[in-house]
Design a protein around this motif. Structure first.
Motif, PDB file in Angstrom:
ATOM      1  N   ARG A 295       0.834  -1.196   0.000  1.00 21.15           N
ATOM      2  CA  ARG A 295       0.000   0.000   0.000  1.00 21.15           C
ATOM      3  C   ARG A 295       0.876   1.256   0.000  1.00 21.15           C
ATOM      4  O   ARG A 295       2.070   1.200   0.307  1.00 21.15           O
ATOM      5  CB  ARG A 295      -0.931   0.015   1.210  1.00 21.15           C
ATOM      6  CG  ARG A 295      -0.231   0.196   2.542  1.00 21.15           C
ATOM      7  CD  ARG A 295      -1.201   0.040   3.702  1.00 21.15           C
ATOM      8  NE  ARG A 295      -0.599   0.411   4.964  1.00 21.15           N
ATOM      9  CZ  ARG A 295       0.176  -0.378   5.687  1.00 21.15           C
ATOM     10  NH1 ARG A 295       0.442  -1.599   5.262  1.00 21.15           N
ATOM     11  NH2 ARG A 295       0.671   0.047   6.841  1.00 21.15           N
ATOM     12  N   LEU A 296       0.256   2.382  -0.315  1.00 22.60           N
ATOM     13  CA  LEU A 296       0.946   3.671  -0.408  1.00 22.60           C
ATOM     14  C   LEU A 296       0.422   4.606   0.673  1.00 22.60           C
ATOM     15  O   LEU A 296      -0.793   4.743   0.846  1.00 22.60           O
ATOM     16  CB  LEU A 296       0.708   4.284  -1.787  1.00 22.60           C
ATOM     17  CG  LEU A 296       1.198   5.722  -2.016  1.00 22.60           C
ATOM     18  CD1 LEU A 296       2.719   5.796  -1.900  1.00 22.60           C
ATOM     19  CD2 LEU A 296       0.738   6.221  -3.383  1.00 22.60           C
ATOM     20  N   GLU A 297       1.338   5.254   1.388  1.00 23.98           N
ATOM     21  CA  GLU A 297       0.945   6.224   2.405  1.00 23.98           C
ATOM     22  C   GLU A 297       1.779   7.495   2.264  1.00 23.98           C
ATOM     23  O   GLU A 297       2.980   7.427   1.977  1.00 23.98           O
ATOM     24  CB  GLU A 297       1.138   5.652   3.810  1.00 23.98           C
ATOM     25  CG  GLU A 297       0.191   4.523   4.158  1.00 23.98           C
ATOM     26  CD  GLU A 297       0.274   4.109   5.619  1.00 23.98           C
ATOM     27  OE1 GLU A 297       0.965   4.818   6.395  1.00 23.98           O
ATOM     28  OE2 GLU A 297      -0.346   3.096   5.984  1.00 23.98           O
ATOM     29  N   PHE A 298       1.127   8.639   2.464  1.00 29.12           N
ATOM     30  CA  PHE A 298       1.791   9.936   2.450  1.00 29.12           C
ATOM     31  C   PHE A 298       1.843  10.465   3.886  1.00 29.12           C
ATOM     32  O   PHE A 298       0.845  10.432   4.601  1.00 29.12           O
ATOM     33  CB  PHE A 298       1.037  10.931   1.568  1.00 29.12           C
ATOM     34  CG  PHE A 298       1.093  10.611   0.101  1.00 29.12           C
ATOM     35  CD1 PHE A 298       2.065  11.184  -0.712  1.00 29.12           C
ATOM     36  CD2 PHE A 298       0.178   9.735  -0.462  1.00 29.12           C
ATOM     37  CE1 PHE A 298       2.128  10.885  -2.059  1.00 29.12           C
ATOM     38  CE2 PHE A 298       0.230   9.432  -1.816  1.00 29.12           C
ATOM     39  CZ  PHE A 298       1.206  10.004  -2.612  1.00 29.12           C
ATOM     40  N   MET A 299       3.010  10.971   4.272  1.00 28.42           N
ATOM     41  CA  MET A 299       3.157  11.535   5.606  1.00 28.42           C
ATOM     42  C   MET A 299       4.381  12.445   5.636  1.00 28.42           C
ATOM     43  O   MET A 299       5.290  12.286   4.811  1.00 28.42           O
ATOM     44  CB  MET A 299       3.329  10.416   6.644  1.00 28.42           C
ATOM     45  CG  MET A 299       4.567   9.551   6.429  1.00 28.42           C
ATOM     46  SD  MET A 299       4.689   8.186   7.609  1.00 28.42           S
ATOM     47  CE  MET A 299       4.946   9.100   9.125  1.00 28.42           C
ATOM     48  N   PRO A 300       4.432  13.431   6.547  1.00 34.13           N
ATOM     49  CA  PRO A 300       5.643  14.256   6.678  1.00 34.13           C
ATOM     50  C   PRO A 300       6.819  13.384   7.097  1.00 34.13           C
ATOM     51  O   PRO A 300       6.705  12.567   8.003  1.00 34.13           O
ATOM     52  CB  PRO A 300       5.268  15.259   7.785  1.00 34.13           C
ATOM     53  CG  PRO A 300       3.773  15.277   7.798  1.00 34.13           C
ATOM     54  CD  PRO A 300       3.354  13.881   7.454  1.00 34.13           C
ATOM     55  N   MET A 301       7.968  13.557   6.406  1.00 30.96           N
ATOM     56  CA  MET A 301       9.130  12.711   6.678  1.00 30.96           C
ATOM     57  C   MET A 301      10.403  13.526   6.864  1.00 30.96           C
ATOM     58  O   MET A 301      11.507  13.016   6.646  1.00 30.96           O
ATOM     59  CB  MET A 301       9.314  11.686   5.552  1.00 30.96           C
ATOM     60  CG  MET A 301       8.157  10.722   5.379  1.00 30.96           C
ATOM     61  SD  MET A 301       8.442   9.487   4.071  1.00 30.96           S
ATOM     62  CE  MET A 301       9.783   8.520   4.814  1.00 30.96           C
ATOM     63  N   GLY A 302      10.264  14.794   7.209  1.00 26.93           N
ATOM     64  CA  GLY A 302      11.448  15.620   7.419  1.00 26.93           C
ATOM     65  C   GLY A 302      12.240  15.764   6.137  1.00 26.93           C
ATOM     66  O   GLY A 302      11.694  16.137   5.094  1.00 26.93           O
ATOM     67  N   GLU A 303      13.530  15.463   6.200  1.00 31.20           N
ATOM     68  CA  GLU A 303      14.393  15.602   5.032  1.00 31.20           C
ATOM     69  C   GLU A 303      14.337  14.392   4.104  1.00 31.20           C
ATOM     70  O   GLU A 303      14.872  14.433   3.002  1.00 31.20           O
ATOM     71  CB  GLU A 303      15.839  15.836   5.478  1.00 31.20           C
ATOM     72  CG  GLU A 303      16.048  17.156   6.216  1.00 31.20           C
ATOM     73  CD  GLU A 303      17.491  17.392   6.565  1.00 31.20           C
ATOM     74  OE1 GLU A 303      18.328  16.505   6.273  1.00 31.20           O
ATOM     75  OE2 GLU A 303      17.802  18.465   7.114  1.00 31.20           O
ATOM     76  N   ARG A 304      13.708  13.320   4.516  1.00 30.34           N
ATOM     77  CA  ARG A 304      13.612  12.123   3.682  1.00 30.34           C
ATOM     78  C   ARG A 304      12.495  12.273   2.657  1.00 30.34           C
ATOM     79  O   ARG A 304      11.418  12.792   2.955  1.00 30.34           O
ATOM     80  CB  ARG A 304      13.348  10.875   4.531  1.00 30.34           C
ATOM     81  CG  ARG A 304      14.466  10.517   5.477  1.00 30.34           C
ATOM     82  CD  ARG A 304      14.279   9.122   6.044  1.00 30.34           C
ATOM     83  NE  ARG A 304      14.396   8.095   5.003  1.00 30.34           N
ATOM     84  CZ  ARG A 304      14.303   6.790   5.257  1.00 30.34           C
ATOM     85  NH1 ARG A 304      14.069   6.362   6.483  1.00 30.34           N
ATOM     86  NH2 ARG A 304      14.430   5.917   4.276  1.00 30.34           N
ATOM     87  N   ASP A 305      12.745  11.789   1.452  1.00 25.57           N
ATOM     88  CA  ASP A 305      11.730  11.856   0.401  1.00 25.57           C
ATOM     89  C   ASP A 305      10.765  10.679   0.472  1.00 25.57           C
ATOM     90  O   ASP A 305       9.593  10.806   0.112  1.00 25.57           O
ATOM     91  CB  ASP A 305      12.397  11.875  -0.980  1.00 25.57           C
ATOM     92  CG  ASP A 305      13.110  13.187  -1.263  1.00 25.57           C
ATOM     93  OD1 ASP A 305      12.591  14.235  -0.839  1.00 25.57           O
ATOM     94  OD2 ASP A 305      14.178  13.161  -1.896  1.00 25.57           O
ATOM     95  N   GLY A 306      11.260   9.514   0.899  1.00 22.36           N
ATOM     96  CA  GLY A 306      10.401   8.343   0.944  1.00 22.36           C
ATOM     97  C   GLY A 306      11.140   7.129   1.456  1.00 22.36           C
ATOM     98  O   GLY A 306      12.331   7.186   1.777  1.00 22.36           O
ATOM     99  N   ALA A 307      10.423   6.006   1.532  1.00 21.07           N
ATOM    100  CA  ALA A 307      11.025   4.757   1.999  1.00 21.07           C
ATOM    101  C   ALA A 307      10.124   3.605   1.596  1.00 21.07           C
ATOM    102  O   ALA A 307       8.909   3.778   1.390  1.00 21.07           O
ATOM    103  CB  ALA A 307      11.209   4.774   3.512  1.00 21.07           C
ATOM    104  N   TYR A 308      10.740   2.420   1.478  1.00 25.24           N
ATOM    105  CA  TYR A 308       9.968   1.204   1.234  1.00 25.24           C
ATOM    106  C   TYR A 308      10.198   0.253   2.391  1.00 25.24           C
ATOM    107  O   TYR A 308      11.343  -0.061   2.730  1.00 25.24           O
ATOM    108  CB  TYR A 308      10.387   0.541  -0.077  1.00 25.24           C
ATOM    109  CG  TYR A 308       9.754  -0.818  -0.296  1.00 25.24           C
ATOM    110  CD1 TYR A 308       8.369  -0.970  -0.261  1.00 25.24           C
ATOM    111  CD2 TYR A 308      10.535  -1.955  -0.519  1.00 25.24           C
ATOM    112  CE1 TYR A 308       7.774  -2.208  -0.447  1.00 25.24           C
ATOM    113  CE2 TYR A 308       9.953  -3.199  -0.716  1.00 25.24           C
ATOM    114  CZ  TYR A 308       8.571  -3.320  -0.674  1.00 25.24           C
ATOM    115  OH  TYR A 308       7.978  -4.556  -0.852  1.00 25.24           O
TER     116      TYR A 308
END
Length: 253
Positions: free
Chosen positions: A32-45
């Protein structure tokens, strides 16, 4: 990696952010896909929890490239042979760096079709204008266009995306992303400043496309002769450029 990415993309209904998740591999695994504030990170799996996380505060084009990058992590983890080859050849930080590079290649393979790449290369060659066209027509980041073009280009080519950083007296044009074909040993490091008299700087200031004999401005001060093709993106903040290092192109020996 590019083959895995192209096979995944061929199964998609579209290439918008949410449609990128509709590939057979992710659907079968229930990712699944989730959007959330992650600071300086763009994303993660997160393969254990079967979730792709995307920074909700990032620009839309950055979110799309990051999603394709994280999907590429899933594709890589699904290919035992590729994983085995990587672990046989690399370890530690070198392994992590190679994985990140491959996932950037995968992201570009998902977002930029072979048809588009062939059209751009036929019309413009591996140039700054080609980078700009890929960014505009595929709606991808400059780094995504750079990785894709390098995969398709041949010869002694060095590609860079430069951007303006800072304001006022601290304003400076520096390398944001860089890469080269296999026959070129040294790309430009991110953060390398562009000299005032260089065609890349002149193109930014004038807004004009430039093609001329010049040099690669290494941070060390070394000036490697090259033919440079430069294309500003029109907003006064970013420039795309290619360096052809083949002596036959710029009249060298």
């Amino acid at each position: 990696m590019r083959l895995l990415a192209r096979q995944y993309a061929a199964d998609l209904p579209a290439l918008d952010t949410h449609s990128l998740m509709d590939g057979a591999l992710l659907q079968a695994a229930g990712v699944r896909l989730e959007f959330m504030p992650m600071g300086e990170r763009d994303g993660a799996y997160d393969p254990e929890n079967k979730v792709v996380l995307i920074n909700s505060l990032a620009r839309p084009e950055r979110q799309r490239f990051t999603l394709a990058h994280e999907i590429s992590h899933a594709l890589l983890l699904s290919d035992d042979d590729l994983l085995s080859d990587l672990h046989d050849q690399y370890d530690g930080e070198r392994l992590e760096m190679m994985i990140e590079t491959l996932c950037n290649v995968g992201a570009a393979g998902i977002l930029i079709s072979d048809t588009l790449m062939n059209d751009v290369l036929t019309r413009f060659g591996p140039s700054g204008r080609a980078l700009h066209e890929l960014v505009r027509r595929a709606d991808v980041s400059g780094s995504a266009a750079l990785y894709a073009l390098l995969e398709a280009a041949s010869g002694q080519i060095l590609l860079v995306v430069c951007a303006v950083t800072g304001r006022g007296e601290a304003k400076q044009l520096t390398v944001r992303a860089s890469g080269a074909t296999e026959s070129v040993k040294y790309p430009l490091r991110p953060g390398t400043p562009i000299p005032d008299e260089h065609p890349i700087q002149i193109a930014l200031e004038t807004g004009l496309e430039i093609s001329a004999k010049s040099y690669v401005p290494f941070r060390s001060g070394r000036k490697m002769p090259a033919w440079v093709d430069v294309y500003p993106d029109g907003n006064g903040r970013r420039v795309f450029a290619s360096f052809n290092l083949d002596p036959a192109r710029f009249g060298g020996e």
